[in-house]
Design a protein around this motif. Structure first.
Motif, mmCIF file in Angstrom:
data_model
loop_
_atom_site.group_PDB
_atom_site.id
_atom_site.type_symbol
_atom_site.label_atom_id
_atom_site.label_comp_id
_atom_site.label_asym_id
_atom_site.label_seq_id
_atom_site.Cartn_x
_atom_site.Cartn_y
_atom_site.Cartn_z
ATOM 1 N N LYS A 183 -68.898 30.048 118.248
ATOM 2 C CA LYS A 183 -67.847 30.775 119.298
ATOM 3 C C LYS A 183 -68.514 32.191 119.694
ATOM 4 O O LYS A 183 -69.374 32.764 118.760
ATOM 5 N N THR A 184 -68.038 32.844 120.725
ATOM 6 C CA THR A 184 -68.237 34.038 120.835
ATOM 7 C C THR A 184 -66.803 34.916 121.243
ATOM 8 O O THR A 184 -65.618 34.096 121.431
ATOM 9 N N THR A 185 -66.743 36.342 120.945
ATOM 10 C CA THR A 185 -65.494 36.944 121.104
ATOM 11 C C THR A 185 -65.819 38.196 121.931
ATOM 12 O O THR A 185 -67.090 38.770 121.652
ATOM 13 N N GLU A 186 -65.113 38.480 122.726
ATOM 14 C CA GLU A 186 -65.408 39.551 123.604
ATOM 15 C C GLU A 186 -65.033 41.287 122.647
ATOM 16 O O GLU A 186 -64.297 41.226 121.960
ATOM 17 N N THR A 187 -66.182 41.873 123.040
ATOM 18 C CA THR A 187 -65.926 43.240 122.330
ATOM 19 C C THR A 187 -65.617 44.458 123.391
ATOM 20 O O THR A 187 -65.794 45.773 123.028
ATOM 21 N N ARG A 188 -65.265 44.165 124.734
ATOM 22 C CA ARG A 188 -65.092 45.259 125.720
ATOM 23 C C ARG A 188 -64.159 46.248 125.083
ATOM 24 O O ARG A 188 -63.119 45.750 125.000
ATOM 25 N N LEU A 209 -73.540 38.205 115.228
ATOM 26 C CA LEU A 209 -74.429 39.050 115.672
ATOM 27 C C LEU A 209 -73.720 39.617 117.077
ATOM 28 O O LEU A 209 -72.633 39.169 117.543
ATOM 29 N N VAL A 210 -74.117 40.688 117.606
ATOM 30 C CA VAL A 210 -73.642 41.234 118.649
ATOM 31 C C VAL A 210 -74.365 41.079 120.005
ATOM 32 O O VAL A 210 -75.784 41.097 119.691
ATOM 33 N N CYS A 211 -74.229 40.961 121.051
ATOM 34 C CA CYS A 211 -74.805 40.749 122.284
ATOM 35 C C CYS A 211 -74.550 41.859 123.426
ATOM 36 O O CYS A 211 -73.367 41.905 123.882
ATOM 37 N N ALA A 226 -75.523 43.445 126.229
ATOM 38 C CA ALA A 226 -75.402 43.420 127.632
ATOM 39 C C ALA A 226 -74.319 42.706 127.920
ATOM 40 O O ALA A 226 -73.677 42.669 129.247
ATOM 41 N N SER A 227 -73.635 41.660 126.985
ATOM 42 C CA SER A 227 -72.506 40.844 127.558
ATOM 43 C C SER A 227 -71.269 41.147 126.893
ATOM 44 O O SER A 227 -70.212 40.476 127.069
ATOM 45 N N ASP A 228 -71.093 42.267 126.042
ATOM 46 C CA ASP A 228 -70.137 42.527 125.209
ATOM 47 C C ASP A 228 -69.398 41.266 124.602
ATOM 48 O O ASP A 228 -68.328 41.014 124.733
ATOM 49 N N ARG A 229 -70.317 40.790 123.642
ATOM 50 C CA ARG A 229 -69.874 39.726 122.862
ATOM 51 C C ARG A 229 -70.457 39.725 121.520
ATOM 52 O O ARG A 229 -71.296 40.244 121.223
ATOM 53 N N ILE A 230 -69.433 38.978 120.638
ATOM 54 C CA ILE A 230 -69.953 38.926 119.213
ATOM 55 C C ILE A 230 -70.165 37.570 119.336
ATOM 56 O O ILE A 230 -69.414 36.773 119.798
ATOM 57 N N ALA A 231 -71.185 36.893 118.599
ATOM 58 C CA ALA A 231 -71.671 35.492 118.632
ATOM 59 C C ALA A 231 -71.490 34.997 117.096
ATOM 60 O O ALA A 231 -72.082 35.884 116.390
ATOM 61 N N THR A 232 -71.104 33.880 116.852
ATOM 62 C CA THR A 232 -71.224 33.446 115.402
ATOM 63 C C THR A 232 -72.118 31.913 115.374
ATOM 64 O O THR A 232 -71.711 31.282 116.228
ATOM 65 N N VAL A 233 -73.100 32.072 114.795
ATOM 66 C CA VAL A 233 -74.073 31.086 114.764
ATOM 67 C C VAL A 233 -73.672 30.335 113.509
ATOM 68 O O VAL A 233 -73.942 31.108 112.028
ATOM 69 N N ARG A 234 -73.917 29.108 113.370
ATOM 70 C CA ARG A 234 -74.131 28.048 112.002
ATOM 71 C C ARG A 234 -75.332 27.440 112.166
ATOM 72 O O ARG A 234 -75.577 26.781 113.029
ATOM 73 N N PHE A 235 -76.124 27.309 110.760
ATOM 74 C CA PHE A 235 -77.199 26.702 110.630
ATOM 75 C C PHE A 235 -77.044 25.917 109.371
ATOM 76 O O PHE A 235 -76.786 26.299 108.412
ATOM 77 N N GLY A 236 -77.038 24.610 109.715
ATOM 78 C CA GLY A 236 -76.926 23.369 108.547
ATOM 79 C C GLY A 236 -77.771 22.392 108.872
ATOM 80 O O GLY A 236 -78.451 22.242 109.561
ATOM 81 N N PRO A 237 -77.138 21.323 107.890
ATOM 82 C CA PRO A 237 -77.988 19.859 108.068
ATOM 83 C C PRO A 237 -78.184 19.456 109.414
ATOM 84 O O PRO A 237 -79.167 18.721 109.768
ATOM 85 N N ASP A 238 -77.156 19.528 110.472
ATOM 86 C CA ASP A 238 -77.385 19.343 111.801
ATOM 87 C C ASP A 238 -78.064 20.103 112.852
ATOM 88 O O ASP A 238 -77.619 19.820 113.862
ATOM 89 N N GLY A 239 -78.697 21.272 112.358
ATOM 90 C CA GLY A 239 -79.132 21.950 113.061
ATOM 91 C C GLY A 239 -78.419 23.321 113.131
ATOM 92 O O GLY A 239 -77.581 23.592 112.501
ATOM 93 N N ALA A 242 -79.323 39.490 122.547
ATOM 94 C CA ALA A 242 -78.785 39.605 121.175
ATOM 95 C C ALA A 242 -79.337 40.899 120.586
ATOM 96 O O ALA A 242 -80.746 40.944 120.654
ATOM 97 N N ALA A 243 -78.685 41.567 119.834
ATOM 98 C CA ALA A 243 -78.953 42.866 119.271
ATOM 99 C C ALA A 243 -78.816 42.484 117.693
ATOM 100 O O ALA A 243 -79.413 41.850 116.995
ATOM 101 N N GLY A 244 -77.892 43.583 117.219
ATOM 102 C CA GLY A 244 -77.558 43.374 115.733
ATOM 103 C C GLY A 244 -77.069 42.343 115.285
ATOM 104 O O GLY A 244 -76.306 41.558 115.841
ATOM 105 N N ILE A 245 -77.542 42.134 113.877
ATOM 106 C CA ILE A 245 -77.082 40.424 113.373
ATOM 107 C C ILE A 245 -77.037 40.874 111.975
ATOM 108 O O ILE A 245 -77.627 41.794 111.114
ATOM 109 N N ASP A 246 -75.860 40.390 111.163
ATOM 110 C CA ASP A 246 -75.797 40.436 109.770
ATOM 111 C C ASP A 246 -75.262 39.053 109.152
ATOM 112 O O ASP A 246 -74.846 38.108 109.911
#
Length: 417
Positions: free
Chosen positions: A82-87, A60-62, A64-77, A408-412
Motif C-alpha cells: 500500500k501507499t499513503t500520502e504525506t503531503r 519507506l518514503v518516496c 518526489a511523490s509525497d508517499r509512504i510505501a509499505t513493502v512485503r517480501f516473503g515466500p511469494d516474492g 524512493a528515499a529513507g527506509i526502515d
C-alpha cells in the motif's frame, strides 16, 4: 541387481535474478519404485529452496511523490502492499526524506523536508498509517532516528536549499511531539544514527568534513572528528578553526580562549571539503563509527573510545548511506553514483561483494533483524519509478525487486511475520 530406468524432468527457474525468486519445480516421471530417484528428487528440491520462510515488512518514503510505501517480501516474492500520502504543502511537493520506527514498532516518524520555510516531523500509527501528531523543525529535516527507549526522535536539519551556514539537530519528545531542543552543529548535517545503548547520537556534516557526536544525556555536542584525508583529528566539543589544526596534537578542546565561538570551525569552504560525509553509522557495540565519504569514495572508520582514525577503506563511487547487520558482521553501503551496493566485512574491512542495481541513484538501506536480507531504496531518474531491491546477505545476490512511487528515499525495517 538390474537397475530400473527412471526418467527425471527438472524444470529450472530461468527468470532474471532481479525478479522474485521462487523454489524450482521438480517433477519426477516414471516408475516410483526406485529409492535413489526419490533421494535425488529431495536433494534437488532442497538445493533450489531459496525463497524466504518468513514475511519481511519495510516502510519507506518516496520524496518526489509525497508517499509512504509499505513493502512485503516473503515466500511469494516482493509486493508493494500500500501507499499513503504525506503531503503537507498543497501547492508544492512536501518531500518526505527520513523514516524511523519506534522500538516497539507501533509507531513511525517521517521527516518532511519542505515547508514555508521550515520542515516537519510527523508521527504515524504503523498498522494503518494514521497521523498521530506533528511538530515543526528546522530547515529541510532529513535523516531521523529514535532513541532505544522510544522517548526521543533525533532529526538532522540538512538545510539543503539554504545558505551554507551551520545548522542543527532537532530533538523531539515523541510522546508530546514537541521539539525540546535544537543542538547547533555544522553545515549540512546528514545521517542521524543513535547507538543501541542510547548514550550518543552521530551525524556527519557534508560541507565541513566533520563527524559529530552528541551526548544524549546532556543533549550537547560532546566531540567532533575531522574526516578530511590527511587531516584526521578529533576534538572535544565543536572543531576549532581549521587554521589551528595540529595533526600531532591529541584530542583538542574548542573551549580555549582562541576558539570560544561554538561555530569557530565552520569556516571551511565547500570546495575544501574532500570527504563530503553523508552518513555516520555506529557499529553494533558502538566501539566503531563508520563515516561515508561521498566525494572521495571512502569509508572512514573511527575508534569511538580513543577518538582516533582506525583506517580509511576504499568504497564505491558516491558511497552514500550505511547499515550494519544486527549480528555485527557486515556493513552494507549504497553507492549513489555507481548504481550498486557494497557488502563489507566489519572485521577485515574487505569488500565481500558489489551488487549492481536495476536503476540509478541509490539511497537508503535497512537490514532485517535476522541479518539475512538488506532492503535498498533506489530513487530512479526522471520519470522512472523508485525501486526497493532486496539482497540476500548470505548468498550475496539480489533476490527481488519491486517498483514504488518515484524517488524512493529513507527506509526502515518494520516487522517479521
Amino acid at each position: 541387481m538390474p537397475h530400473e530406468l527412471v526418467d527425471i524432468m527438472v524444470i529450472y527457474d530461468v527468470r532474471p535474478r532481479s525478479e522474485p525468486v521462487q523454489p524450482r519445480a521438480l517433477v519426477l516421471i516414471a516408475s516410483i519404485g526406485n529409492a535413489s530417484a526419490l533421494l535425488l528428487l529431495l536433494a534437488l528440491s532442497a538445493a533450489g529452496a531459496d525463497a524466504p520462510a518468513h514475511n519481511y515488512w519495510v516502510k519507506l518514503v518516496c520524496e518526489a511523490s509525497d508517499r509512504i510505501a509499505t513493502v512485503r517480501f516473503g515466500p511469494d516474492g516482493a509486493k508493494l502492499e500500500k501507499t499513503t500520502e504525506t503531503r503537507i504543502l498543497q501547492a508544492d511537493v512536501s518531500g518526505p526524506h527520513g523514516i524511523a520506527f519506534s522500538p516497539d514498532r507501533r509507531n513511525f516518524y517521517v521527516s518532511i523536508g519542505h515547508g514555508r520555510p521550515f520542515g516537519t516531523a510527523v508521527k504515524y500509527a504503523s498498522e494503518d498509517d494514521r497521523v498521530l501528531g506533528q511538530v515543526g523543525l528546522g530547515l529541510f529535516p532529513a535523516t531521523a532516528d529514535v532513541s532505544p527507549d522510544g522517548n526521543f526522535l533525533y532529526v538532522v536539519n540538512f538545510n539543503l536549499h539554504g545558505d551554507p551556514v551551520p545548522s542543527s539537530v532537532s530533538v523531539v519528545d515523541t510522546n508530546a511531539m514537541l521539539e525540546i531542543t535544537r543542538i547547533p552543529t555544522c553545515v549540512m548535517p546528514h545521517g542521524s544514527r543513535v547507538t543501541r545503548d542510547g548514550s550518543h547520537q552521530y551525524s556527519a556534516c557534508m560541507m565541513d568534513d566533520l563527524l559529530v557526536e552528541i551526548d544524549a544525556e546532556r543533549m550537547k555536542v560532546s566531540r567532533t572528528f575531522r574526516v578530511s584525508a590527511g587531516k584526521e583529528i578529533g576534538f572535544e566539543g565543536m572543531a576549532p578553526r581549521e587554521a589551528s589544526h595540529n595533526p600531532d596534537q591529541p584530542i583538542a578542546s574548542s573551549q580555549s580562549p582562541a576558539s570560544s565561538d561554538p561555530h569557530a570551525g565552520m569556516n571551511m569552504s565547500m570546495s575544501s571539503a574532500t570527504c563530503s560525509p553523508t552518513w555516520a553509522q555506529p557499529s553494533i557495540d558502538a566501539s566503531r563509527i563508520y563515516v561515508a565519504c561521498n566525494k572521495s569514495n571512502e569509508l572512514v572508520e573511527v575508534d569511538a573510545k580513543t577518538w582516533h582514525l582506525v583506517r580509511r577503506i576504499p568504497a564505491g563511487n558516491g558511497v552514500y548511506n550505511l547499515g550494519v547487520s544486527p549480528d555485527g558482521t557486515l556493513l552494507v553501503a549504497t553507492n549513489k553514483r555507481d548504481a550498486s551496493v557494497s557488502i563489507f566485512s566489519t572485521e577485515t574491512a574487505k569488500e565481500l561483494a558489489r551488487i549492481p542495481t536495476k536503476r540509478k541513484v541509490l539511497h537508503g538501506v535497512a537490514i532485517s533483524p535476522d541479518s539475512r536480507y538488506a532492503f535498498i531504496t533506489v530513487e530512479g531518474v526522471g520519470s522512472e519509478p523508485g525501486t526497493v531491491e532486496i539482497l540476500d546477505l548470505k548468498s550475496r545476490e539480489k533476490v527481488a525487486t519491486v517498483d514504488t512511487p518515484s524517488q524512493a528515499a529513507g527506509i526502515d525495517f518494520w516487522k517479521m511475520d
